[in-house]
Design a protein around this motif. Structure first.
Motif, PDB file in Angstrom:
ATOM      1  N   PRO A  53       8.228   5.521 -12.231  1.00  0.00           N
ATOM      2  CA  PRO A  53       8.586   5.156 -10.794  1.00  0.00           C
ATOM      3  C   PRO A  53       8.208   5.852  -9.365  1.00  0.00           C
ATOM      4  CG  PRO A  53      10.375   6.165 -12.068  1.00  0.00           C
ATOM      5  CD  PRO A  53       9.075   6.171 -13.258  1.00  0.00           C
ATOM      6  N   SER A  54       8.325   7.353 -10.032  1.00  0.00           N
ATOM      7  CA  SER A  54       7.961   8.277  -9.064  1.00  0.00           C
ATOM      8  C   SER A  54       6.108   7.867  -8.034  1.00  0.00           C
ATOM      9  CB  SER A  54       8.325   9.396  -9.177  1.00  0.00           C
ATOM     10  OG  SER A  54       6.854  10.016 -10.080  1.00  0.00           O
ATOM     11  N   ALA A  55       5.977   7.636  -8.994  1.00  0.00           N
ATOM     12  CA  ALA A  55       4.152   6.935  -8.360  1.00  0.00           C
ATOM     13  C   ALA A  55       3.880   6.925  -6.903  1.00  0.00           C
ATOM     14  CB  ALA A  55       3.588   6.330  -9.326  1.00  0.00           C
ATOM     15  N   VAL A  56       4.875   5.526  -6.847  1.00  0.00           N
ATOM     16  CA  VAL A  56       4.818   4.411  -5.255  1.00  0.00           C
ATOM     17  C   VAL A  56       6.269   4.902  -5.056  1.00  0.00           C
ATOM     18  CG1 VAL A  56       5.068   2.626  -6.162  1.00  0.00           C
ATOM     19  CG2 VAL A  56       4.044   2.719  -4.261  1.00  0.00           C
ATOM     20  N   ARG A  57       6.841   4.669  -3.719  1.00  0.00           N
ATOM     21  CA  ARG A  57       7.795   4.087  -2.787  1.00  0.00           C
ATOM     22  C   ARG A  57       8.197   2.581  -2.430  1.00  0.00           C
ATOM     23  NH1 ARG A  57       9.413   7.866   1.310  1.00  0.00           N
ATOM     24  NH2 ARG A  57       7.841   8.085   1.075  1.00  0.00           N
ATOM     25  N   ARG A  58       9.239   2.056  -1.780  1.00  0.00           N
ATOM     26  CA  ARG A  58       8.925   1.043  -1.781  1.00  0.00           C
ATOM     27  C   ARG A  58       9.690   1.039  -0.995  1.00  0.00           C
ATOM     28  NH1 ARG A  58      10.097  -4.536  -5.076  1.00  0.00           N
ATOM     29  NH2 ARG A  58       8.900  -5.649  -3.543  1.00  0.00           N
ATOM     30  N   HIS A  59       9.019   0.567   0.371  1.00  0.00           N
ATOM     31  CA  HIS A  59       9.616   0.328   1.398  1.00  0.00           C
ATOM     32  C   HIS A  59      10.856  -1.403   2.005  1.00  0.00           C
ATOM     33  CE1 HIS A  59       8.687   4.547   3.224  1.00  0.00           C
ATOM     34  NE2 HIS A  59       7.377   3.850   1.925  1.00  0.00           N
ATOM     35  N   ARG A  60      11.763  -1.446   2.160  1.00  0.00           N
ATOM     36  CA  ARG A  60      12.566  -2.204   2.529  1.00  0.00           C
ATOM     37  C   ARG A  60      12.113  -2.378   4.624  1.00  0.00           C
ATOM     38  NH1 ARG A  60      13.254  -5.304  -2.265  1.00  0.00           N
ATOM     39  NH2 ARG A  60      13.855  -2.936  -3.876  1.00  0.00           N
ATOM     40  N   GLY A  61      13.000  -3.879   5.204  1.00  0.00           N
ATOM     41  CA  GLY A  61      13.076  -3.991   6.177  1.00  0.00           C
ATOM     42  C   GLY A  61      11.877  -4.270   6.644  1.00  0.00           C
ATOM     43  N   LYS A  62      12.008  -4.662   8.700  1.00  0.00           N
ATOM     44  CA  LYS A  62      10.788  -4.654   9.127  1.00  0.00           C
ATOM     45  C   LYS A  62      10.149  -3.903   9.187  1.00  0.00           C
ATOM     46  CE  LYS A  62      13.952  -7.095  12.131  1.00  0.00           C
ATOM     47  NZ  LYS A  62      14.658  -7.086  13.055  1.00  0.00           N
TER      48      LYS A  62
ATOM     49  N   LEU B 271     -10.685  -9.709  -6.681  1.00  0.00           N
ATOM     50  CA  LEU B 271     -10.365  -8.714  -5.555  1.00  0.00           C
ATOM     51  C   LEU B 271      -9.150  -8.921  -4.861  1.00  0.00           C
ATOM     52  CD1 LEU B 271     -14.178 -10.140  -4.451  1.00  0.00           C
ATOM     53  CD2 LEU B 271     -13.360  -8.072  -5.599  1.00  0.00           C
ATOM     54  N   ARG B 272      -8.577 -10.139  -5.087  1.00  0.00           N
ATOM     55  CA  ARG B 272      -7.033 -10.045  -4.098  1.00  0.00           C
ATOM     56  C   ARG B 272      -6.296  -9.315  -5.029  1.00  0.00           C
ATOM     57  NH1 ARG B 272      -6.561 -13.701  -0.225  1.00  0.00           N
ATOM     58  NH2 ARG B 272      -8.271 -15.066  -0.608  1.00  0.00           N
ATOM     59  N   LEU B 273      -6.340  -9.355  -6.335  1.00  0.00           N
ATOM     60  CA  LEU B 273      -5.112  -8.450  -7.220  1.00  0.00           C
ATOM     61  C   LEU B 273      -5.484  -6.849  -6.930  1.00  0.00           C
ATOM     62  CD1 LEU B 273      -5.253 -10.746 -10.655  1.00  0.00           C
ATOM     63  CD2 LEU B 273      -3.407  -9.822  -8.711  1.00  0.00           C
ATOM     64  N   ASP B 274      -7.248  -6.543  -6.822  1.00  0.00           N
ATOM     65  CA  ASP B 274      -7.138  -5.258  -7.275  1.00  0.00           C
ATOM     66  C   ASP B 274      -6.816  -4.810  -5.294  1.00  0.00           C
ATOM     67  OD1 ASP B 274      -8.914  -5.100  -9.209  1.00  0.00           O
ATOM     68  OD2 ASP B 274     -10.839  -5.508  -8.115  1.00  0.00           O
ATOM     69  N   LEU B 275      -6.755  -6.067  -4.397  1.00  0.00           N
ATOM     70  CA  LEU B 275      -6.420  -5.098  -2.677  1.00  0.00           C
ATOM     71  C   LEU B 275      -5.242  -5.228  -3.158  1.00  0.00           C
ATOM     72  CD1 LEU B 275      -7.044  -4.438  -0.460  1.00  0.00           C
ATOM     73  CD2 LEU B 275      -6.605  -7.565   0.659  1.00  0.00           C
ATOM     74  N   ALA B 276      -4.064  -6.062  -4.117  1.00  0.00           N
ATOM     75  CA  ALA B 276      -3.179  -5.867  -3.741  1.00  0.00           C
ATOM     76  C   ALA B 276      -2.417  -4.294  -4.608  1.00  0.00           C
ATOM     77  CB  ALA B 276      -2.415  -6.800  -4.763  1.00  0.00           C
ATOM     78  N   LEU B 277      -3.383  -4.254  -5.575  1.00  0.00           N
ATOM     79  CA  LEU B 277      -2.797  -2.643  -6.395  1.00  0.00           C
ATOM     80  C   LEU B 277      -2.859  -1.694  -5.444  1.00  0.00           C
ATOM     81  CD1 LEU B 277      -3.240  -3.672  -9.816  1.00  0.00           C
ATOM     82  CD2 LEU B 277      -1.387  -2.701  -8.761  1.00  0.00           C
ATOM     83  N   ARG B 278      -4.037  -1.676  -4.523  1.00  0.00           N
ATOM     84  CA  ARG B 278      -4.964  -0.383  -3.518  1.00  0.00           C
ATOM     85  C   ARG B 278      -3.381  -0.729  -2.455  1.00  0.00           C
ATOM     86  NH1 ARG B 278     -10.988  -0.650  -2.584  1.00  0.00           N
ATOM     87  NH2 ARG B 278     -11.056   1.949  -0.923  1.00  0.00           N
ATOM     88  N   LEU B 279      -3.004  -1.815  -2.174  1.00  0.00           N
ATOM     89  CA  LEU B 279      -1.667  -1.908  -0.311  1.00  0.00           C
ATOM     90  C   LEU B 279      -0.454  -0.887  -1.568  1.00  0.00           C
ATOM     91  CD1 LEU B 279      -2.911  -4.997   0.964  1.00  0.00           C
ATOM     92  CD2 LEU B 279      -2.893  -3.186   1.497  1.00  0.00           C
ATOM     93  N   ILE B 280      -0.221  -1.516  -2.718  1.00  0.00           N
ATOM     94  CA  ILE B 280       0.783  -1.050  -3.544  1.00  0.00           C
ATOM     95  C   ILE B 280       0.629   0.881  -3.169  1.00  0.00           C
ATOM     96  CG2 ILE B 280       1.802  -0.550  -5.188  1.00  0.00           C
ATOM     97  CD1 ILE B 280       1.399  -3.589  -6.333  1.00  0.00           C
ATOM     98  N   ARG B 281      -0.390   0.737  -3.693  1.00  0.00           N
ATOM     99  CA  ARG B 281      -0.392   2.037  -4.011  1.00  0.00           C
ATOM    100  C   ARG B 281       0.117   3.129  -2.421  1.00  0.00           C
ATOM    101  NH1 ARG B 281      -5.026   2.511  -6.828  1.00  0.00           N
ATOM    102  NH2 ARG B 281      -6.593   3.095  -4.755  1.00  0.00           N
TER     103      ARG B 281
END
Ligand SMILES: [Zn+2]
Length: 215
Positions: free
Chosen positions: A55-64, A13-23
């Motif tokens: 790589p275009s599936a998701v953008r990675r946000h950095r910073g605060k 469940l934690r991994l599924d939630l993490a993937l959803r958050l990555i998405r």
């Protein structure tokens, strides 16, 4: 055996939630907060997600992470969308409107609360194309409403619909819908066609909120 099965289910469940958050392009710190996974594990998940989808599936946000409540008042359309998102938080039971103001009903780090947050945000994104509020801003909005120091929900003096209230500034008592510069016609049509229109009507709004208020 049972213990290890339960543990496996919790991990899953934690991994599924993490993937959803990555998405939803959540930041690593947000994913860690909601899942309890280590940064290393999140990075690996992110890599496998990108390998699978490109790589275009998701953008990675950095910073605060976002911290400015003023963001939600930058223009009428964003304010309109933020009020709708706040309503979805109410309807998903993440917050309730009690007699003393907004009360939190989510638990940080609890998978079920994390899933509710994702569902509320997904319902919001489904209603808006393009959505003006990122997942990180959505999470900030929820925390700011629950914190009761900067933001509150109030009633529009014109239509009676729910509007976002900036507790640190004097703002127009009208919602973005009734204010001097209403949201685009496309947004109104989209909201009406997809069923959010009724949420802007005072009676249904207040019924929906009352039904979720603690007795
Ligand atoms: Zn209004």
């Amino acid at each position: 055996m049972r213990v290890s099965e339960d543990r496996y289910t919790r991990d899953r469940l934690r991994l599924d939630l993490a993937l959803r958050l990555i998405r939803h392009e959540a930041r690593t710190c947000t994913i860690r907060l909601w899942t309890g996974l280590s940064d290393d594990r999140i990075r690996k998940l992110y890599r496998s997600y990108v390998e699978e989808r490109g790589p275009s599936a998701v953008r990675r946000h950095r910073g605060k992470s976002p911290r400015q409540a003023a963001y939600f008042f930058r223009n009428p359309e964003t304010c309109f969308q933020a009020a709708q998102l706040a309503s979805l938080f109410l309807l998903h039971g993440l917050i309730v409107a009690g007699g003393g103001g907004i009360e939190s009903r989510y638990r940080i780090g609890a998978v079920d609360s994390g899933l509710l947050l994702c569902r509320a945000y997904e319902a919001f994104v489904d209603l808006h194309a393009p959505a003006r509020i990122s997942f990180e801003h959505a999470w900030f909005l929820l925390a700011a409403l629950a914190g009761r120091a900067e933001l509150d929900l109030a009633r529009c003096t014109d239509c009676g619909g729910v509007r976002l209230r900036d507790l640190l500034a004097r703002r127009d008592p009208l919602c973005a819908h009734c204010g001097p510069r209403p949201p685009t016609a496309a947004a109104r049509v989209a909201a009406g066609e997809r069923g959010l229109g009724p949420l802007l009507e005072s009676a249904r709004w207040h019924d929906a909120i009352r039904s979720r208020a603690p007795s």
